[in-house]
Motif scaffolding. Sequence first.
Motif, PDB file in Angstrom:
ATOM      1  N   ASP A  17       1.444 -12.264  26.732  1.00 25.68           N
ATOM      2  CA  ASP A  17       2.835 -12.437  27.157  1.00 25.68           C
ATOM      3  C   ASP A  17       3.428 -11.082  27.522  1.00 25.68           C
ATOM      4  O   ASP A  17       4.243 -10.514  26.806  1.00 25.68           O
ATOM      5  N   LYS A  18       3.037 -10.576  28.678  1.00 21.70           N
ATOM      6  CA  LYS A  18       3.380  -9.219  29.103  1.00 21.70           C
ATOM      7  C   LYS A  18       4.874  -9.047  29.383  1.00 21.70           C
ATOM      8  O   LYS A  18       5.394  -7.938  29.340  1.00 21.70           O
ATOM      9  N   GLN A  19       5.584 -10.127  29.667  1.00 13.67           N
ATOM     10  CA  GLN A  19       7.022 -10.068  29.944  1.00 13.67           C
ATOM     11  C   GLN A  19       7.816  -9.563  28.735  1.00 13.67           C
ATOM     12  O   GLN A  19       8.898  -9.012  28.884  1.00 13.67           O
ATOM     13  N   LEU A  20       7.278  -9.755  27.537  1.00 12.34           N
ATOM     14  CA  LEU A  20       7.979  -9.338  26.320  1.00 12.34           C
ATOM     15  C   LEU A  20       8.063  -7.823  26.172  1.00 12.34           C
ATOM     16  O   LEU A  20       8.838  -7.333  25.357  1.00 12.34           O
ATOM     17  N   PHE A  21       7.300  -7.084  26.962  1.00 12.82           N
ATOM     18  CA  PHE A  21       7.368  -5.628  26.883  1.00 12.82           C
ATOM     19  C   PHE A  21       8.773  -5.134  27.228  1.00 12.82           C
ATOM     20  O   PHE A  21       9.221  -4.115  26.706  1.00 12.82           O
ATOM     21  N   ASP A  52       7.722   7.126  32.949  1.00 16.96           N
ATOM     22  CA  ASP A  52       6.290   7.362  32.812  1.00 16.96           C
ATOM     23  C   ASP A  52       5.839   7.155  31.373  1.00 16.96           C
ATOM     24  O   ASP A  52       4.737   6.655  31.126  1.00 16.96           O
ATOM     25  N   SER A  53       6.688   7.517  30.422  1.00 14.25           N
ATOM     26  CA  SER A  53       6.352   7.332  29.010  1.00 14.25           C
ATOM     27  C   SER A  53       6.176   5.850  28.693  1.00 14.25           C
ATOM     28  O   SER A  53       5.245   5.468  27.972  1.00 14.25           O
ATOM     29  N   PHE A  54       7.051   5.011  29.239  1.00 16.02           N
ATOM     30  CA  PHE A  54       6.920   3.571  28.989  1.00 16.02           C
ATOM     31  C   PHE A  54       5.667   3.003  29.646  1.00 16.02           C
ATOM     32  O   PHE A  54       5.038   2.095  29.101  1.00 16.02           O
ATOM     33  N   VAL A  55       5.290   3.546  30.790  1.00 10.98           N
ATOM     34  CA  VAL A  55       4.039   3.115  31.422  1.00 10.98           C
ATOM     35  C   VAL A  55       2.868   3.460  30.505  1.00 10.98           C
ATOM     36  O   VAL A  55       1.980   2.631  30.254  1.00 10.98           O
ATOM     37  N   LYS A  56       2.883   4.680  29.960  1.00  5.77           N
ATOM     38  CA  LYS A  56       1.807   5.100  29.051  1.00  5.77           C
ATOM     39  C   LYS A  56       1.819   4.279  27.769  1.00  5.77           C
ATOM     40  O   LYS A  56       0.758   3.930  27.237  1.00  5.77           O
ATOM     41  N   ILE A  57       3.006   3.980  27.254  1.00  4.56           N
ATOM     42  CA  ILE A  57       3.116   3.165  26.049  1.00  4.56           C
ATOM     43  C   ILE A  57       2.513   1.785  26.321  1.00  4.56           C
ATOM     44  O   ILE A  57       1.736   1.271  25.514  1.00  4.56           O
ATOM     45  N   TYR A  58       2.849   1.210  27.463  1.00  4.22           N
ATOM     46  CA  TYR A  58       2.331  -0.110  27.811  1.00  4.22           C
ATOM     47  C   TYR A  58       0.808  -0.093  27.933  1.00  4.22           C
ATOM     48  O   TYR A  58       0.120  -0.949  27.376  1.00  4.22           O
ATOM     49  N   SER A  71       8.314   3.127  16.193  1.00  2.00           N
ATOM     50  CA  SER A  71       9.245   4.118  16.757  1.00  2.00           C
ATOM     51  C   SER A  71       8.657   5.521  16.680  1.00  2.00           C
ATOM     52  O   SER A  71       8.816   6.322  17.603  1.00  2.00           O
ATOM     53  N   THR A  72       7.944   5.832  15.603  1.00  2.28           N
ATOM     54  CA  THR A  72       7.293   7.136  15.465  1.00  2.28           C
ATOM     55  C   THR A  72       6.224   7.299  16.540  1.00  2.28           C
ATOM     56  O   THR A  72       6.097   8.358  17.155  1.00  2.28           O
ATOM     57  N   TRP A  73       5.477   6.248  16.779  1.00  3.59           N
ATOM     58  CA  TRP A  73       4.435   6.277  17.806  1.00  3.59           C
ATOM     59  C   TRP A  73       5.064   6.466  19.190  1.00  3.59           C
ATOM     60  O   TRP A  73       4.565   7.234  20.018  1.00  3.59           O
ATOM     61  N   VAL A  74       6.183   5.790  19.447  1.00  4.74           N
ATOM     62  CA  VAL A  74       6.894   5.926  20.719  1.00  4.74           C
ATOM     63  C   VAL A  74       7.382   7.370  20.887  1.00  4.74           C
ATOM     64  O   VAL A  74       7.239   7.962  21.963  1.00  4.74           O
ATOM     65  N   TYR A  75       7.940   7.952  19.809  1.00  8.38           N
ATOM     66  CA  TYR A  75       8.361   9.355  19.857  1.00  8.38           C
ATOM     67  C   TYR A  75       7.175  10.254  20.218  1.00  8.38           C
ATOM     68  O   TYR A  75       7.297  11.163  21.029  1.00  8.38           O
ATOM     69  N   ARG A  76       6.035  10.014  19.565  1.00  2.27           N
ATOM     70  CA  ARG A  76       4.865  10.867  19.783  1.00  2.27           C
ATOM     71  C   ARG A  76       4.389  10.778  21.231  1.00  2.27           C
ATOM     72  O   ARG A  76       4.104  11.799  21.864  1.00  2.27           O
ATOM     73  N   VAL A  77       4.288   9.567  21.768  1.00  3.65           N
ATOM     74  CA  VAL A  77       3.854   9.394  23.158  1.00  3.65           C
ATOM     75  C   VAL A  77       4.834  10.095  24.101  1.00  3.65           C
ATOM     76  O   VAL A  77       4.432  10.814  25.019  1.00  3.65           O
ATOM     77  N   THR A  78       6.125   9.918  23.846  1.00  6.53           N
ATOM     78  CA  THR A  78       7.155  10.533  24.684  1.00  6.53           C
ATOM     79  C   THR A  78       7.089  12.053  24.593  1.00  6.53           C
ATOM     80  O   THR A  78       7.150  12.758  25.618  1.00  6.53           O
ATOM     81  N   TYR A  79       6.977  12.553  23.386  1.00  6.41           N
ATOM     82  CA  TYR A  79       6.893  14.000  23.170  1.00  6.41           C
ATOM     83  C   TYR A  79       5.690  14.588  23.915  1.00  6.41           C
ATOM     84  O   TYR A  79       5.826  15.567  24.656  1.00  6.41           O
ATOM     85  N   ASN A  80       4.538  13.980  23.748  1.00  7.36           N
ATOM     86  CA  ASN A  80       3.334  14.482  24.424  1.00  7.36           C
ATOM     87  C   ASN A  80       3.472  14.391  25.938  1.00  7.36           C
ATOM     88  O   ASN A  80       3.033  15.285  26.672  1.00  7.36           O
ATOM     89  N   ASN A  81       4.093  13.330  26.414  1.00  4.64           N
ATOM     90  CA  ASN A  81       4.298  13.168  27.847  1.00  4.64           C
ATOM     91  C   ASN A  81       5.224  14.263  28.386  1.00  4.64           C
ATOM     92  O   ASN A  81       4.993  14.815  29.466  1.00  4.64           O
TER      93      ASN A  81
END
Length: 193
Positions: A17-21, A52-58, A71-81
């Motif tokens: 259910d990809k729409q839930l992203f 771009d961070s949300f694309v990488k998260i997805y 949320s910590t994982w989202v911060y980490r992906v965003t920070y690295n990006n």
Amino acid sequence: MTIKKDQLLIDQILGGDKQLFSVLVDRYKNLVFTLCLRLLKNREEAEEVAQDSFVKIYKSLSKFKGEAKFSTWVYRVTYNNCLDFIKARKRKFQELSVDAYDDFEIEDLDSAINNLEENERKKAILGCINMLNEDDAFLLTLHYYEDQSVKDIAEIMKLSVANVKVKLYRSRKQLAFILKRRLSNDMLLNYGK
């Protein structure tokens, strides 16, 4: 409660259910953009890197193991990006020398700041945070505006807890230097009126 809701959404997204992203994007878009803006100090670049961070998260959602909060994982992906973006553009920021200021001056500055009205204080602090280098601005934003614990910040930035404490101390010291300089200039300008 949000942790369980996040995991349920992630399971449903991975189940097809990809729409839930879009629900996760709505939940975290403000914090991702704020963190990008703190690091990049440019609205257009922050919008681009946040997207771009949300694309990488997805794309890497299946790699989220649930060992830390989402949320910590989202911060980490965003920070690295953001760091990747900064490296790519090879832009260097000036660092301020703050060695001449001691803890007592920082405490005096805290007292002076507390005397400012709430809105003026927020504007002054945010303006000064934006003058810091990207790591320091990011660190202070996570700690004071996103209420992240030292442990969570250590996970996000892949640092030890002790290193985060040292960086927080140094960042506060740099912020105190900038605030003191800005307050002194404002006082001199207002004195002549």
